[in-house]
Scaffold this active site. Structure first.
Site, PDB file in Angstrom:
ATOM      1  N   LYS A  25     -11.615  -4.455  -5.472  1.00 30.11           N
ATOM      2  CA  LYS A  25     -12.337  -3.183  -5.602  1.00 30.11           C
ATOM      3  C   LYS A  25     -11.571  -2.211  -6.486  1.00 30.11           C
ATOM      4  CE  LYS A  25     -13.916  -3.199  -0.774  1.00 30.11           C
ATOM      5  NZ  LYS A  25     -13.630  -2.712   0.566  1.00 30.11           N
ATOM      6  N   LYS A  78       0.814  -1.222   0.000  1.00 31.52           N
ATOM      7  CA  LYS A  78       0.000   0.000   0.000  1.00 31.52           C
ATOM      8  C   LYS A  78       0.841   1.262   0.000  1.00 31.52           C
ATOM      9  CE  LYS A  78      -4.380  -1.473   2.029  1.00 31.52           C
ATOM     10  NZ  LYS A  78      -5.374  -1.159   3.072  1.00 31.52           N
ATOM     11  N   LYS A 105      -6.584 -11.670  -7.453  1.00 33.27           N
ATOM     12  CA  LYS A 105      -7.770 -11.601  -6.605  1.00 33.27           C
ATOM     13  C   LYS A 105      -8.807 -10.637  -7.177  1.00 33.27           C
ATOM     14  CE  LYS A 105      -8.514 -10.590  -2.099  1.00 33.27           C
ATOM     15  NZ  LYS A 105      -8.309 -10.254  -0.709  1.00 33.27           N
TER      16      LYS A 105
END
Ligand code: TRP
Length: 344
Positions: free
Chosen positions: A208, A121, A205
């Site tokens: 979003k 991140k 995966k």
């Protein structure tokens, strides 16, 4: 690190979902549906919308409340019952932040420096990340342990954070001479639906943040959109549906669709292959689309109903905060004593 005096209190579940972005099928099968199954199995569960975690990255201040409400609506629409389970917002139970601070002083820099999610991140610019993003897993440990939760249903990607929670629990117990005070929380990950992949790339995966809308099914998608996305889902050029589960090996997109079918139908991959093995995707995909629509459309409808008149959600969250506080208060009181804080 294993405990010398094991925790012997009640078993309970805690999990959290961040109020960022739209919920999708991966969140549903990997988290929400599991929560509901655990509730049906009689587990005591606390489920929180983790708004404190959402502010670790740049975010839209005026939108946060609505996003928080949307996650609560999704929890309720999927079948979490505010009377049976505890549904609440993390920031409305102050003990999370207090325990997180204490845990900041228990956890070691080296433990957090290993966290792969922080590395992902923060990217190249770790120096400019918030301190909160670095300490994120410590707050997560506090979320869990402020209720002495013993089991945590989460996706694969949270295994490392759970490991950190166990380290923090063990070290707290040892450092403050309170053996068995905190449990070492265990992940609940197994089962079909544990890892739903992108509809466009079976090795990634479902996410979003994937720019390709067609890579995921959102919980708010209408029926036509769901059906279209499934029919357009990537497969491969290796022919029809595999005849055995072993033959799914090396066919990640196909394995993902089979897994989605099994998770939605509440069966196993074997049972799906038994039914569809050797058939064409022209048969399997429409069946999967019908199943997905049948499963998701009542949830979407209920979510829309709740969000149209949010008073019901807000009442549930107020009650949830009260119930969660009642569990956390005596625990944080004991923590204050254990660490030597002034008693007023
Ligand atoms: N970090 C989790 C995620 O991104 C969300 C989360 C926060 C959580 N606190 C938690 C999950 C406590 C389980 C338990 O999915």
């Amino acid at each position: 690190m294993s405990e010398q005096t094991p925790y012997s209190g009640p078993q309970r579940i805690l999990s959290g979902i961040q109020p960022t972005g739209n919920l999708h099928l991966g969140n549903y099968l990997g988290a929400l549906k599991k929560f509901v199954d655990l509730q049906s199995a009689g587990w005591e569960g606390l489920y929180c919308v983790v708004d404190l975690h959402a502010i670790t990255m740049p975010y839209d201040v005026p939108a946060l409340k609505d996003q928080t409400r949307q996650i609560a609506a999704a929890m309720m629409a999927c079948g979490l019952d505010p009377d049976e389970s505890t549904i609440f917002v993390q920031s409305s139970v102050r003990a999370h932040t207090e325990l997180a601070w204490i845990f900041n002083c228990v956890a070691r820099m080296g433990w957090l420096e290993k966290m792969t999610q922080f590395k992902d991140k923060s990217g190249k610019d770790a120096e400019r990340s918030s301190v909160g993003l670095f300490a994120y897993p410590v707050l997560q440990a506090a979320d869990i342990l402020v209720y002495k939760a013993t089991h945590v249903p989460v996706g694969e990607d949270q295994k490392q954070h759970l490991e950190l929670s166990r380290q923090v629990a063990a070290r707290f117990n040892q450092q403050f001479g309170v053996p068995g005070f905190f449990p070492e929380p265990q992940p609940l990950i197994e089962g079909p639906g544990a890892r739903i992949m992108s509809l466009k790339d079976g090795t990634k995966k479902m996410s979003k943040s994937d720019p390709a809308e067609t890579s995921r099914i959102n919980l708010i998608d209408d029926e036509a959109t769901i059906a279209k996305k499934i029919k357009k889902a990537k497969t491969d050029t290796l022919g029809d549906m595999p005849e055995t589960v072993e033959a799914m090996e090396g066919r990640p997109e196909v394995a993902n669709l089979v897994g989605i079918y099994a998770a939605l139908a509440g069966t196993s991959n074997e049972a799906v292959i038994e039914e569809f093995g050797g058939k064409g995707f022209g048969t399997f995909k429409p069946a999967l689309a019908d199943l997905a629509v049948a499963h998701l459309s009542p949830i979407t409808t209920e979510m829309r109903r709740l969000l149209d008149d949010p008073a019901e959600i807000d009442r549930a969250l107020a009650k949830g905060a009260e119930k969660a506080n009642a569990v956390a208060e005596p625990i944080i009181e004991d923590v204050r004593k254990a660490v030597g804080f002034w008693q007023v």
